[in-house]
Design a protein around this motif. Structure first.
Motif, short mmCIF file in Angstrom:
data_model
loop_
_atom_site.label_atom_id
_atom_site.label_comp_id
_atom_site.label_asym_id
_atom_site.label_seq_id
_atom_site.Cartn_x
_atom_site.Cartn_y
_atom_site.Cartn_z
N UNK A 1 34.49 65.75 64.02
CA UNK A 1 35.02 64.66 64.00
C UNK A 1 34.57 63.19 64.15
N UNK A 2 34.44 62.96 65.52
CA UNK A 2 34.35 62.16 65.81
C UNK A 2 32.51 61.52 65.33
N UNK A 3 31.58 62.54 65.75
CA UNK A 3 30.60 62.54 65.26
C UNK A 3 30.34 62.34 64.06
N UNK A 4 31.26 62.17 63.20
CA UNK A 4 31.18 61.77 61.79
C UNK A 4 30.71 59.95 61.39
N UNK B 1 40.36 46.84 63.45
CA UNK B 1 40.57 47.20 61.98
C UNK B 1 41.32 47.93 61.13
N UNK B 2 40.97 48.37 59.61
CA UNK B 2 42.17 48.72 59.31
C UNK B 2 42.66 50.63 59.57
N UNK B 3 43.50 51.22 59.62
CA UNK B 3 43.44 52.47 60.81
C UNK B 3 43.39 52.88 59.25
N UNK B 4 42.70 54.42 59.86
CA UNK B 4 42.34 55.49 59.46
C UNK B 4 42.93 56.94 59.29
N UNK B 5 44.46 57.59 58.81
CA UNK B 5 44.83 58.26 59.15
C UNK B 5 43.64 59.72 59.28
N UNK B 6 43.83 60.58 60.34
CA UNK B 6 42.83 61.76 59.81
C UNK B 6 43.40 63.00 60.22
N UNK B 7 44.02 63.43 59.30
CA UNK B 7 45.17 65.00 59.31
C UNK B 7 43.74 66.14 60.73
N UNK B 8 42.93 66.10 60.62
CA UNK B 8 42.43 67.06 61.21
C UNK B 8 42.53 66.67 62.94
N UNK B 9 43.12 65.73 63.32
CA UNK B 9 43.10 65.45 64.92
C UNK B 9 44.29 65.74 65.26
N UNK B 10 45.49 66.20 64.19
CA UNK B 10 46.53 66.80 64.81
C UNK B 10 46.64 68.33 65.35
N UNK B 11 46.77 68.95 66.64
CA UNK B 11 46.03 69.36 66.72
C UNK B 11 44.88 70.16 67.65
N UNK B 12 44.53 69.22 67.85
CA UNK B 12 42.44 69.65 67.42
C UNK B 12 42.36 69.89 68.54
N UNK B 13 41.60 70.80 69.10
CA UNK B 13 40.63 71.15 69.86
C UNK B 13 39.58 69.99 70.56
N UNK B 14 38.83 70.32 71.13
CA UNK B 14 38.03 69.40 72.10
C UNK B 14 37.03 68.92 71.44
N UNK B 15 37.13 70.27 70.78
CA UNK B 15 35.74 70.53 69.75
C UNK B 15 35.79 70.25 69.33
N UNK B 16 36.74 70.19 67.96
CA UNK B 16 37.08 69.28 66.42
C UNK B 16 37.17 68.02 66.62
N UNK B 17 38.12 67.71 67.42
CA UNK B 17 37.78 66.16 67.85
C UNK B 17 36.13 65.45 68.49
N UNK B 18 35.23 66.10 68.80
CA UNK B 18 34.10 65.88 68.57
C UNK B 18 33.38 65.69 67.37
#
Length: 157
Positions: A93-96, A74-91
């Motif tokens: 993001x993935x929930x989207x 797939x095409x790569x999507x850059x997601x700024x919220x991944x940098x320095x994210x907590x597990x909850x923040x990553x969760x």
């Protein structure tokens, strides 16, 4: 999503070499680690339908090198919220990206290793560590929630 690939960026040059943490490139070894991660995914038939990466240079390079080993990547999507994210923040993001299929997320520790622990063990303090270039393949048993995943594979260069 029913499968999640969590890939920690491969080895980067020291911050003293580049001066800016966001712009740290992969080392030569890191480039080899990222390519090896892609070969592992290809040889095990693990194919993401969506790929998300931190915009930090070392994560972006890791993702691109790993995806290059896959046919129909797939095409790569850059997601700024991944940098320095907590597990909850990553969760969150993935929930989207909750549609069925396989999602690959390329990011940083401690967030990545703690997310693996949160999804598999239900607690983010039960992490065991992920060295640079390591990946975890998780199968989700239903909703994207703590303790609702099974670790199907772990690979480290």
């Amino acid at each position: 999503m029913h499968e999640l690939i969590l890939l920690r960026h491969a080895e980067a040059v020291p911050i003293e070499t580049s001066g800016d943490d966001q712009q740290r490139p992969l080392s030569t070894r890191g480039q080899q680690e990222a390519q090896a991660a892609g070969r592992w995914l290809a040889s095990h038939g693990v194919r993401p339908g969506r790929a998300l990466s931190s915009p930090a240079r070392r994560a972006d390079e890791t993702a691109r090198l790993a995806l290059a080993a896959l046919s129909d990547a797939p095409a790569l999507q850059l997601a700024p919220e991944i940098y320095d994210a907590s597990p909850g923040e990553l969760l969150a993001l993935l929930d989207q990206y909750g549609e069925p299929g396989t999602v690959m997320l390329v990011g940083h520790n401690p967030g990545i290793e703690r997310l693996v622990a949160l999804l598999v063990e239900g607690r983010s303090d039960e992490f065991r560590g992920m060295p640079p270039g390591a990946l975890a393949v998780l199968h989700l048993d239903g909703a994207l929630e703590p303790g609702n995943a099974r670790l199907d594979a772990f690979w480290s260069p």
